[in-house]
Design a protein around this motif. Structure first.
Motif, short mmCIF file in Angstrom:
data_model
loop_
_atom_site.label_atom_id
_atom_site.label_comp_id
_atom_site.label_asym_id
_atom_site.label_seq_id
_atom_site.Cartn_x
_atom_site.Cartn_y
_atom_site.Cartn_z
N LEU A 22 0.82 -1.21 0.00
CA LEU A 22 0.00 0.00 0.00
C LEU A 22 0.85 1.26 0.00
CD1 LEU A 22 -2.84 -0.89 2.53
CD2 LEU A 22 -3.11 -0.46 0.08
N VAL A 23 2.03 1.17 0.60
CA VAL A 23 2.88 2.36 0.72
C VAL A 23 4.31 2.06 0.26
CG1 VAL A 23 1.53 3.30 2.63
CG2 VAL A 23 3.53 1.88 3.13
N ASP A 24 4.94 3.09 -0.26
CA ASP A 24 6.36 3.04 -0.61
C ASP A 24 7.15 3.51 0.60
OD1 ASP A 24 8.91 3.25 -1.55
OD2 ASP A 24 8.46 4.73 -3.11
N SER A 25 7.71 2.58 1.33
CA SER A 25 8.50 2.93 2.52
C SER A 25 9.96 2.59 2.29
CB SER A 25 7.96 2.18 3.74
OG SER A 25 7.80 0.81 3.47
N TYR A 26 10.35 2.37 1.04
CA TYR A 26 11.70 1.95 0.71
C TYR A 26 12.51 2.99 -0.07
CZ TYR A 26 9.66 -2.59 1.86
OH TYR A 26 9.02 -3.62 2.51
N THR A 27 11.84 3.72 -0.96
CA THR A 27 12.56 4.61 -1.87
C THR A 27 13.43 5.62 -1.14
OG1 THR A 27 10.87 4.37 -3.58
CG2 THR A 27 12.27 6.32 -3.70
N TYR A 28 12.93 6.12 -0.02
CA TYR A 28 13.64 7.20 0.66
C TYR A 28 14.44 6.73 1.88
CZ TYR A 28 10.60 9.96 -2.30
OH TYR A 28 9.96 10.48 -3.40
N MET A 29 14.71 5.43 1.96
CA MET A 29 15.45 4.92 3.12
C MET A 29 16.89 5.41 3.15
SD MET A 29 14.05 3.45 5.63
CE MET A 29 15.55 2.80 6.38
N LYS A 30 17.47 5.69 2.01
CA LYS A 30 18.83 6.25 2.01
C LYS A 30 18.84 7.58 2.75
CE LYS A 30 23.19 6.31 0.59
NZ LYS A 30 23.51 6.60 -0.82
N TYR A 55 23.20 1.35 3.79
CA TYR A 55 22.01 1.19 2.95
C TYR A 55 21.98 -0.20 2.31
CZ TYR A 55 18.80 1.72 -0.95
OH TYR A 55 17.78 1.53 -1.85
N GLN A 56 23.10 -0.66 1.80
CA GLN A 56 23.15 -1.97 1.15
C GLN A 56 22.83 -3.09 2.14
OE1 GLN A 56 23.25 -2.55 -2.06
NE2 GLN A 56 23.43 -0.35 -2.46
N GLU A 57 23.33 -2.96 3.36
CA GLU A 57 23.03 -3.98 4.37
C GLU A 57 21.55 -3.95 4.72
OE1 GLU A 57 24.32 -5.43 8.85
OE2 GLU A 57 25.54 -3.96 7.79
N TRP A 58 21.01 -2.74 4.90
CA TRP A 58 19.57 -2.62 5.16
C TRP A 58 18.75 -3.26 4.03
CZ3 TRP A 58 16.29 -0.07 1.79
CH2 TRP A 58 14.95 -0.02 2.19
N LEU A 59 19.14 -2.99 2.79
CA LEU A 59 18.40 -3.51 1.63
C LEU A 59 18.41 -5.03 1.61
CD1 LEU A 59 16.92 -2.79 -0.99
CD2 LEU A 59 19.14 -2.74 -2.14
N GLU A 60 19.55 -5.64 1.87
CA GLU A 60 19.64 -7.10 1.88
C GLU A 60 18.78 -7.70 2.98
OE1 GLU A 60 20.97 -9.02 -0.46
OE2 GLU A 60 21.25 -7.08 -1.46
N LEU A 61 18.77 -7.07 4.14
CA LEU A 61 17.94 -7.56 5.25
C LEU A 61 16.46 -7.43 4.91
CD1 LEU A 61 19.94 -6.11 8.27
CD2 LEU A 61 19.62 -8.54 7.75
N GLU A 62 16.07 -6.33 4.31
CA GLU A 62 14.66 -6.15 3.92
C GLU A 62 14.26 -7.19 2.88
OE1 GLU A 62 12.04 -4.76 4.76
OE2 GLU A 62 12.54 -3.09 6.05
N LYS A 63 15.11 -7.41 1.90
CA LYS A 63 14.79 -8.39 0.86
C LYS A 63 14.63 -9.79 1.44
CE LYS A 63 16.79 -6.17 -3.22
NZ LYS A 63 17.81 -6.26 -4.29
N ALA A 64 15.40 -10.07 2.50
CA ALA A 64 15.32 -11.38 3.15
C ALA A 64 14.24 -11.43 4.22
CB ALA A 64 16.68 -11.72 3.77
N ALA A 105 9.16 9.55 5.32
CA ALA A 105 9.70 8.92 4.11
C ALA A 105 8.76 7.88 3.52
CB ALA A 105 11.05 8.26 4.43
N THR A 106 7.56 7.78 4.06
CA THR A 106 6.59 6.79 3.58
C THR A 106 5.48 7.49 2.82
OG1 THR A 106 7.03 5.24 5.39
CG2 THR A 106 4.91 5.04 4.30
#
Length: 242
Positions: A22-30, A55-64, A105-106
């Motif tokens: 429902l929401v984009d809570s990822y685009t602005y995480m940087k 940011y890269q570590e956060w992204l990998e954790l979110e993807k997993a 950021a959401t």
């Protein structure tokens, strides 16, 4: 699209995941990461050096599906340490600022509000079923701040390691006196959608955010966006910027 229209028409309860659906809570995480690093004392001239690996570590954790925001400060401290910078322990207001930064950021995805409105007008029971952020109350506050909470008959935030989404949906079906086949769940994670379908519920995958390019699963009904679902319901076309 006729099959999708039938699924939507027959559903008595429609459940939505929150983040990435429902929401984009990822685009602005940087931006969030950089703000929190500065708040912890990162010198501006070292900000990019530290924020990129964080940011890269956060992204990998979110993807997993393994990101626990209770450990967010530690993630930042470790990213800084690996780049030769020692950060102090997080200040007392760290979590409060993190919550506010994530709220800011959401953004609801295009067509989210319009879709929820039309489903509500059709008499559907609308619920939100999603995992927690790892910090008690965070997800509930973000849902409320998103402006979407008013559409939900029920909000269930699943604490990590306790209730599963399937168990939550079974409880909802029992509460409202319907069969699992009367419940439709909409999510952005393919593995979640497949598991829910295998448990006897209906489900739709929204290809959005960080999972947009993931491998398709033949059994899973997919749409490109919430606007695609809205078009099926209304018969009108909507822009992704709508």
């Amino acid at each position: 699209m006729s099959a999708l229209k039938d699924i939507l028409a027959e559903a008595k309860i429609i459940s939505f995941d929150f983040d990435g659906t429902l929401v984009d809570s990822y685009t602005y995480m940087k931006d969030v990461i950089e703000l929190m690093l500065l708040h912890m004392g990162t010198p501006p001239n070292m900000l990019q050096l530290v924020s990129e690996p964080a940011y890269q570590e956060w992204l990998e954790l979110e993807k997993a599906n393994a990101m626990n925001y209770a450990n967010f400060a530690l993630l930042l401290i470790e990213a800084a340490r690996r780049n030769g910078l020692v950060l102090p322990s997080p200040p007392p207001d760290f979590n409060a600022l993190l919550l506010e930064a994530r709220i800011q950021a959401t953004r609801p995805y295009p067509c989210a509000v319009q879709l929820l409105k039309i489903l509500k007008a059709e008499g559907k029971i609308i619920v939100s079923v999603s995992g927690d952020d790892g910090i008690p109350g965070f997800k509930e506050k973000r849902i409320e701040a998103s402006g979407l909470a008013r559409f939900f008959n029920k909000v269930i935030v699943i604490p990590s390691g306790l209730l599963s989404r399937i168990e939550a949906l079974l409880e909802i079906a029992k509460e409202y006196g319907v069969e699992p086949s009367d419940v439709l769940h909409i999510d952005d994670r393919r593995e979640v959608v497949l598991q829910i379908m295998q448990a006897g519920f209906n489900a739709i995958l929204v290809r959005s955010g960080m999972y947009a390019e993931a491998r398709s699963i033949h059994e899973v009904p997919e749409v490109d966006s919430l606007c695609s679902i809205l078009e099926v319901l209304s018969g009108n076309r909507f822009s992704e910027k709508f």
